[in-house]
Design a protein around this motif. Sequence first.
Motif, PDB file in Angstrom:
ATOM      1  N   ALA A 131       2.886  -4.746   2.815  1.00 10.81           N
ATOM      2  CA  ALA A 131       2.038  -5.490   3.761  1.00 10.81           C
ATOM      3  C   ALA A 131       2.333  -6.988   3.680  1.00 10.81           C
ATOM      4  O   ALA A 131       2.362  -7.676   4.696  1.00 10.81           O
ATOM      5  CB  ALA A 131       0.568  -5.219   3.464  1.00 10.81           C
ATOM      6  N   PRO A 133       1.909 -10.767  14.745  1.00  9.45           N
ATOM      7  CA  PRO A 133       1.643  -9.543  15.506  1.00  9.45           C
ATOM      8  C   PRO A 133       0.750  -8.571  14.737  1.00  9.45           C
ATOM      9  O   PRO A 133       0.518  -8.760  13.534  1.00  9.45           O
ATOM     10  CB  PRO A 133       3.045  -8.951  15.714  1.00  9.45           C
ATOM     11  N   ASN A 134       0.279  -7.532  15.404  1.00  9.30           N
ATOM     12  CA  ASN A 134      -0.543  -6.516  14.738  1.00  9.30           C
ATOM     13  C   ASN A 134       0.214  -5.945  13.548  1.00  9.30           C
ATOM     14  O   ASN A 134       1.413  -5.646  13.649  1.00  9.30           O
ATOM     15  CB  ASN A 134      -0.896  -5.370  15.706  1.00  9.30           C
ATOM     16  N   GLY A 135      -0.479  -5.838  12.432  1.00  3.96           N
ATOM     17  CA  GLY A 135       0.130  -5.252  11.237  1.00  3.96           C
ATOM     18  C   GLY A 135       1.041  -6.201  10.471  1.00  3.96           C
ATOM     19  O   GLY A 135       1.759  -5.777   9.558  1.00  3.96           O
ATOM     20  N   ALA A 136       1.012  -7.503  10.814  1.00  7.06           N
ATOM     21  CA  ALA A 136       1.923  -8.468  10.169  1.00  7.06           C
ATOM     22  C   ALA A 136       1.526  -8.796   8.735  1.00  7.06           C
ATOM     23  O   ALA A 136       2.342  -9.301   7.962  1.00  7.06           O
ATOM     24  CB  ALA A 136       1.975  -9.755  10.983  1.00  7.06           C
ATOM     25  N   GLY A 137       0.265  -8.563   8.386  1.00  4.22           N
ATOM     26  CA  GLY A 137      -0.185  -8.855   7.026  1.00  4.22           C
ATOM     27  C   GLY A 137      -1.185 -10.005   6.941  1.00  4.22           C
ATOM     28  O   GLY A 137      -1.469 -10.495   5.853  1.00  4.22           O
ATOM     29  N   LYS A 138      -1.759 -10.394   8.069  1.00  2.00           N
ATOM     30  CA  LYS A 138      -2.702 -11.526   8.076  1.00  2.00           C
ATOM     31  C   LYS A 138      -3.978 -11.190   7.301  1.00  2.00           C
ATOM     32  O   LYS A 138      -4.396 -11.930   6.414  1.00  2.00           O
ATOM     33  CB  LYS A 138      -3.055 -11.911   9.527  1.00  2.00           C
ATOM     34  N   THR A 139      -4.586 -10.061   7.662  1.00  2.00           N
ATOM     35  CA  THR A 139      -5.838  -9.683   6.986  1.00  2.00           C
ATOM     36  C   THR A 139      -5.596  -9.441   5.507  1.00  2.00           C
ATOM     37  O   THR A 139      -6.402  -9.860   4.654  1.00  2.00           O
ATOM     38  CB  THR A 139      -6.436  -8.425   7.658  1.00  2.00           C
ATOM     39  N   THR A 140      -4.476  -8.805   5.183  1.00  4.70           N
ATOM     40  CA  THR A 140      -4.169  -8.532   3.773  1.00  4.70           C
ATOM     41  C   THR A 140      -4.037  -9.865   3.030  1.00  4.70           C
ATOM     42  O   THR A 140      -4.572 -10.026   1.927  1.00  4.70           O
ATOM     43  CB  THR A 140      -2.865  -7.722   3.665  1.00  4.70           C
ATOM     44  N   PHE A 142       0.888  -1.169   0.000  1.00  4.38           N
ATOM     45  CA  PHE A 142       0.000   0.000   0.000  1.00  4.38           C
ATOM     46  C   PHE A 142       0.921   1.212   0.000  1.00  4.38           C
ATOM     47  O   PHE A 142       1.518   1.517   1.044  1.00  4.38           O
ATOM     48  CB  PHE A 142      -0.900   0.008   1.234  1.00  4.38           C
ATOM     49  N   THR A 148       4.193   1.102   2.032  1.00  5.04           N
ATOM     50  CA  THR A 148       4.082   0.059   3.057  1.00  5.04           C
ATOM     51  C   THR A 148       3.958  -1.322   2.404  1.00  5.04           C
ATOM     52  O   THR A 148       3.008  -1.571   1.663  1.00  5.04           O
ATOM     53  CB  THR A 148       2.826   0.288   3.942  1.00  5.04           C
ATOM     54  N   HIS A 180      -5.471 -14.176  17.500  1.00  8.13           N
ATOM     55  CA  HIS A 180      -4.405 -13.815  18.432  1.00  8.13           C
ATOM     56  C   HIS A 180      -4.437 -14.754  19.635  1.00  8.13           C
ATOM     57  O   HIS A 180      -3.625 -14.617  20.536  1.00  8.13           O
ATOM     58  CB  HIS A 180      -4.567 -12.362  18.888  1.00  8.13           C
TER      59      HIS A 180
HETATM   60  N1  LIG Z   1      -6.019  -0.407   2.879  1.00  8.53           N
HETATM   61  C1  LIG Z   1      -4.810  -0.175   3.396  1.00  8.53           C
HETATM   62  N2  LIG Z   1      -4.158   0.961   3.114  1.00  8.53           N
HETATM   63  C2  LIG Z   1      -2.929   1.212   3.599  1.00  8.53           C
HETATM   64  N3  LIG Z   1      -2.240   0.360   4.392  1.00  8.53           N
HETATM   65  C3  LIG Z   1      -2.835  -0.793   4.711  1.00  8.53           C
HETATM   66  C4  LIG Z   1      -4.145  -1.126   4.241  1.00  8.53           C
HETATM   67  N4  LIG Z   1      -4.475  -2.347   4.721  1.00  8.53           N
HETATM   68  C5  LIG Z   1      -3.427  -2.752   5.460  1.00  8.53           C
HETATM   69  N5  LIG Z   1      -2.448  -1.824   5.459  1.00  8.53           N
HETATM   70  C6  LIG Z   1      -1.138  -1.943   6.127  1.00  8.53           C
HETATM   71  O1  LIG Z   1      -0.595  -3.211   5.800  1.00  8.53           O
HETATM   72  C7  LIG Z   1       0.042  -3.779   6.941  1.00  8.53           C
HETATM   73  C8  LIG Z   1      -0.592  -5.138   7.243  1.00  8.53           C
HETATM   74  O2  LIG Z   1      -1.908  -4.923   7.721  1.00  8.53           O
HETATM   75  P1  LIG Z   1      -2.910  -6.125   8.037  1.00  8.53           P
HETATM   76  O3  LIG Z   1      -4.246  -5.515   8.351  1.00  8.53           O
HETATM   77  O4  LIG Z   1      -2.843  -7.119   6.956  1.00  8.53           O
HETATM   78  O5  LIG Z   1      -2.248  -6.737   9.367  1.00  8.53           O
HETATM   79  P2  LIG Z   1      -2.799  -7.839  10.384  1.00  8.53           P
HETATM   80  O6  LIG Z   1      -1.715  -8.847  10.535  1.00  8.53           O
HETATM   81  O7  LIG Z   1      -4.130  -8.331   9.953  1.00  8.53           O
HETATM   82  O8  LIG Z   1      -2.894  -6.985  11.727  1.00  8.53           O
HETATM   83  P3  LIG Z   1      -3.880  -7.111  13.024  1.00  8.53           P
HETATM   84  O9  LIG Z   1      -3.416  -8.288  13.815  1.00  8.53           O
HETATM   85  O10 LIG Z   1      -3.611  -5.830  13.754  1.00  8.53           O
HETATM   86  O11 LIG Z   1      -5.288  -7.229  12.531  1.00  8.53           O
HETATM   87  C9  LIG Z   1      -0.082  -2.752   8.069  1.00  8.53           C
HETATM   88  O12 LIG Z   1       1.100  -1.985   8.093  1.00  8.53           O
HETATM   89  C10 LIG Z   1      -1.259  -1.908   7.638  1.00  8.53           C
HETATM   90  O13 LIG Z   1      -1.152  -0.598   8.128  1.00  8.53           O
END
Ligand SMILES: Nc1ncnc2c1ncn2[C@@H]1O[C@H](COP(=O)(O)OP(=O)(O)OP(=O)(O)O)[C@@H](O)[C@H]1O
Length: 270
Positions: A36, A55-62, A31, A34, A210
């Motif tokens: 992801a 961890p938070n922000g690791a990229g799981k949701t992406t 993104f 960044t 988590h």
């Molecule tokens: N739509 C977006 N626009 C910009 N940055 C994004 C977007 N979606 C995710 N990110 C960034 O991509 C990285 C991974 O985010 P993601 O949501 O995949 O993490 P996660 O592992 O699911 O975190 P969590 O455990 O906090 O839910 C983070 O740095 C986040 O800020």
Amino acid sequence: MPRKRTPVPVAATPDPEAPVVLSVSGLQKSFGHTVAVSGIDLEVRAGSFFGIVGPNGAGKTTTLSMVTGLLRPDAGSVTVNGIDVWGSPMSAKRVIGVLPDRLRLFDRLTGAQLLYYSGVLRGLDDVTVRQRSADLATAFGLEDALNRLVADYSAGMTKKIALACAMIHSPRLLVLDEPFESVDPVSAVNVTEILQKYVASGGTVVLSSHGMDLIQRVCDHVAIIVQGAVLASGTIDEVRGEKTLEERFIELAGGRKVAEGMEWLHSFSD
Ligand SMILES: Nc1ncnc2c1ncn2[C@@H]1O[C@H](COP(=O)(O)OP(=O)(O)OP(=O)(O)O)[C@@H](O)[C@H]1O
């Protein structure tokens, strides 16, 4: 009289020769500046309960969003049941059930209406949808809430109705982003039982959480994702080795931060 519980199948290691249901190769997503997800490979076999932690922000949701056809990858491929998710999204989505991270439900519908439309949109006939809706409402303890607007549901109830909607078309693969967040412990046990039975009958679950204890208890495989890459993947025992999953996770995620420089928090404002 207490309700008799059907025995829950114990989480068994899936057949290593079972067909691959989900194959992820070289997945990448940025993104802006960044990064992801920076090249993720995963293989999940039929009948597997696969956990994704990080961890938070690791990229799981992406990652899960790209796996389910909700977010287009910059590079890499995803196949589900042999179908290329980004080449044939319509066919792939037919065999996937999704509980996304940020729930955007049609919440001006009642629970019953939401289940009905989820089923009909998935091509089920009226009788089947009604039958399955009733079964799901009972299984998730939502019978009394079915005629209320989803907008008025609690966070946990919303999670459960969304999960029920994800399952109504009996998909091959269920992808669940944080399914137990906000769900009370009793409901969590019920939901776990439902998922374990689904897996025991050949379904496949990929979930992010988590909750290390939960992952350790219910999943047969786990992948630890840190900064957009898989740092460890395999059976729970392979990944944790001699440690607990939590200890291994903390080790790979970069260890604990010592809370220094926060003395101001101990000098109260009054
Ligand atoms: N739509 C977006 N626009 C910009 N940055 C994004 C977007 N979606 C995710 N990110 C960034 O991509 C990285 C991974 O985010 P993601 O949501 O995949 O993490 P996660 O592992 O699911 O975190 P969590 O455990 O906090 O839910 C983070 O740095 C986040 O800020």
